[in-house]
Design an enzyme around this catalytic site. Structure first.
Site, PDB file in Angstrom:
ATOM      1  N   LYS A  56      26.982  33.979 -25.336  1.00 17.36           N
ATOM      2  CA  LYS A  56      26.583  34.195 -23.938  1.00 17.36           C
ATOM      3  C   LYS A  56      25.542  35.312 -23.832  1.00 17.36           C
ATOM      4  CE  LYS A  56      30.998  32.328 -22.535  1.00 17.36           C
ATOM      5  NZ  LYS A  56      32.398  32.533 -22.070  1.00 17.36           N
ATOM      6  N   GLN A 100      36.183  37.185 -20.035  1.00 16.66           N
ATOM      7  CA  GLN A 100      36.378  36.236 -21.135  1.00 16.66           C
ATOM      8  C   GLN A 100      37.860  35.883 -21.258  1.00 16.66           C
ATOM      9  OE1 GLN A 100      33.944  34.678 -22.960  1.00 16.66           O
ATOM     10  NE2 GLN A 100      35.576  33.496 -23.917  1.00 16.66           N
ATOM     11  N   ASP A 123      31.790  31.957 -13.573  1.00 17.92           N
ATOM     12  CA  ASP A 123      32.595  30.986 -14.334  1.00 17.92           C
ATOM     13  C   ASP A 123      33.099  29.858 -13.425  1.00 17.92           C
ATOM     14  OD1 ASP A 123      32.881  31.048 -17.065  1.00 17.92           O
ATOM     15  OD2 ASP A 123      34.511  32.511 -17.075  1.00 17.92           O
TER      16      ASP A 123
END
Ligand SMILES: NC(=O)C1=CN([C@@H]2O[C@H](COP(=O)(O)OP(=O)(O)OC[C@H]3O[C@@H](n4cnc5c(N)ncnc54)[C@H](OP(=O)(O)O)[C@@H]3O)[C@@H](O)[C@H]2O)C=CC1
Ligand SMILES: NC(=O)C1=CN([C@@H]2O[C@H](COP(=O)(O)OP(=O)(O)OC[C@H]3O[C@@H](n4cnc5c(N)ncnc54)[C@H](OP(=O)(O)O)[C@@H]3O)[C@@H](O)[C@H]2O)C=CC1
Lengths: 303, 303
Positions: A56, A100, A123
């Site tokens: 990422k 995460q 997300d």
């Protein structure tokens, strides 16, 4: 042996990163202080999480998106983490916040993901975004990255999605269910399958589109497929392979060798959905930054 | 001609109302001030809305739930209505608030339904409840009434739902989509169909369970069905009928005459899903009142 098209997520993702970079540079000509910023919180040090976080970070850099990874101790308390999130929510220079996953067991994943501001939830896991995505004409701020990557891959085929039979194998909150919602919104007829589905090979006989997200290595077999199906393989599985230095090999949820001869389009693993996921994340951050800027009246409202 | 079972929503709903009444009386023995209270706001005076509101009022009375219907003028402003909702949200003696839909065109339905406190949203339309329902292991305060009524009817058959192929015809936010979510959570393999579904009769050949919610009179035909399918008809449609005094006749989305010979269980219209919807509403109000009481520490936490 017949022809199939390889849907290379790797190449498409690269194109998307370059486009994002161009767009950012263009905006900067008018708004020099424009600086899309992604914050990633990594709790603990799981090696797989570190790999994903690194991907990422790299993709952000390549796209011209600033990215800061903050590593927090495995044993951070829920209150401390929530305080951290609140600070970031209140920080106008940060446009996207990604926690995460998975989190250490003592932290409540639902609570934590819902603590992120819905309009920084790049997300797409916040209850607001999940709820809006599941509704007709709903307006989520962000679409979750992996499902959106699957949709982009399907659109790359040029095949109209309307009226197609799509079978989704898996119903998790982060992949299967949102993929089902997205394809329903594209006017596919969607069948969602899972562990208790009793006649999967038979159901697949009728599927123009197959999205495999069940976490079972090489699960979907070629003779289950309808001729010329489009096959999207979300799976990331490691199986033992003594011929590799690492002793293991990455495979998807689709048995590529038998499926490629039935499919019209098929994604490889690696190089399929994985890079698309990361590209969609970066696009979400860019979108968040544009929205923030347009709210400051510096940019015209973006699509 | 073969045997089929008529799934009488009317009778099951009556049983549920009596059970609710019993439960309320029992709680009152310990907590005399226990008084489940439903508020209904009806904006304007559409005749169909008046009919539905009346049915809800009657069912509440029969179940021992207090119900107050407030009629507001067709031309009420959005701000006035939002103020009204806010007052009710803040009123501890009101446990459930239902805004009868559809609203007049000048009012934004999404905005209004989301203004109701999620924990008084007995219709289950609030974004919070929609989002939670669509997630695995999500925890909505309330399940929307019509979908929940469909599920209760399916459970009445005694047939295990796990692994069954369920085909839902319709994907609206208030019926089709939440029915799909509920049946997916029951471990059915769910196919959601809509206007762009191309081969519905073929898809139905494989369906153990059919839920018809497409608003098309007598749409589903017997020869589309799999032998012994369970058929739930959500439709409420009026078609011209000169033999009736009213000049019209109520029919569902299922062609009952041809389907009853293929189905193992089938709901009638009227007397099927309609009364179940109202019974589920009353149950939601009772549940809201129990939750409120248990938060006052007067009752043990309820399931
Ligand atoms: N490429 C990428 O960027 C990403 C890849 N992934 C990968 O995608 C895959 C799925 O991820 P995720 O959704 O998080 O996984 P989960 O384990 O959360 O969900 C797996 C789903 O597959 C279903 N399933 C399991 N076994 C079978 C079976 N034999 N037949 C049919 N269905 C089955 C499960 O059913 P049930 O609900 O009944 O348990 C469940 O719904 C994994 O391989 C993961 O590593 C995930 C995220 C991102
Ligand atoms: N018994 C009860 O208590 C209740 C009954 N109802 C009744 O249930 C029915 C559905 O209600 P509601 O969901 O609100 O209606 P909507 O009109 O909102 O949705 C109808 C759905 O059916 C789909 N559809 C329409 N035509 C077809 C077709 N020919 N083939 C396949 N699918 C089709 C539509 O597809 P698309 O999305 O592509 O447009 C849409 O998803 C109505 O008859 C309504 O009166 C509703 C609420 C409560």
């Amino acid at each position: 042996s017949r022809l199939y098209h390889l849907l290379s997520g790797k190449e498409i993702a690269k194109r998307i990163r370059l486009e994002s970079n161009d767009e950012i540079q263009k905006i900067k000509q008018d708004v020099p202080e424009f600086k899309p910023f992604l914050k990633i919180l990594q709790i603990g040090a799981r090696p797989d999480s570190s790999t994903y976080v690194k991907a990422k970070l790299n993709a952000s850099n390549e796209s011209g998106v600033a990215c800061d990874v903050e590593k927090l101790p495995e044993n951070i308390s829920e209150i401390e983490l929530l305080e951290k999130i609140k600070d970031i929510n209140n920080n106008d220079s940060i446009h996207g916040l990604l926690i995460q996953l998975p989190l250490p067991k003592h932290l409540n994943e639902t609570k934590i993901t819902n603590a992120v501001s819905a309009n920084k939830d790049v997300d797409g896991f916040h209850r607001y975004n999940v709820g809006e995505l599941s509704k007709r004409g709903g307006e989520p701020y962000f679409i979750p990255c992996t499902p959106n990557g699957c949709l982009k891959l399907l659109k790359e085929t040029g095949i109209p999605l309307k009226g197609k039979n799509a079978v989704i194998i898996g119903r998790s909150d982060i992949v299967g269910t949102p993929v089902s919602s997205l394809l329903k919104n594209e006017n596919c007829t969607v069948t969602t399958c899972h562990r208790y589905t009793e006649n999967l090979p038979q159901i697949l006989q009728n599927a123009d589109i197959v999205v495999a997200a069940c976490g079972q290595p090489n699960f979907v077999k070629g003779d289950w497929l309808k001729q010329d199906a489009v096959v999207i393989d979300v799976g990331i599985n490691y199986i033992p392979d003594s011929s590799k230095k690492s002793g293991r090999k990455l495979v998807g949820d689709v048995d590529f060798e038998s499926c490629k001869n039935k499919a019209s389009f098929i994604t490889p693993v690696p190089g399929g959905v994985g890079p698309m996921t990361v590209a969609m994340l970066v696009k979400n951050v860019l979108q968040a930054a544009k929205t923030a800027e347009s709210q400051n009246n510096k940019l015209p409202t973006c699509e």
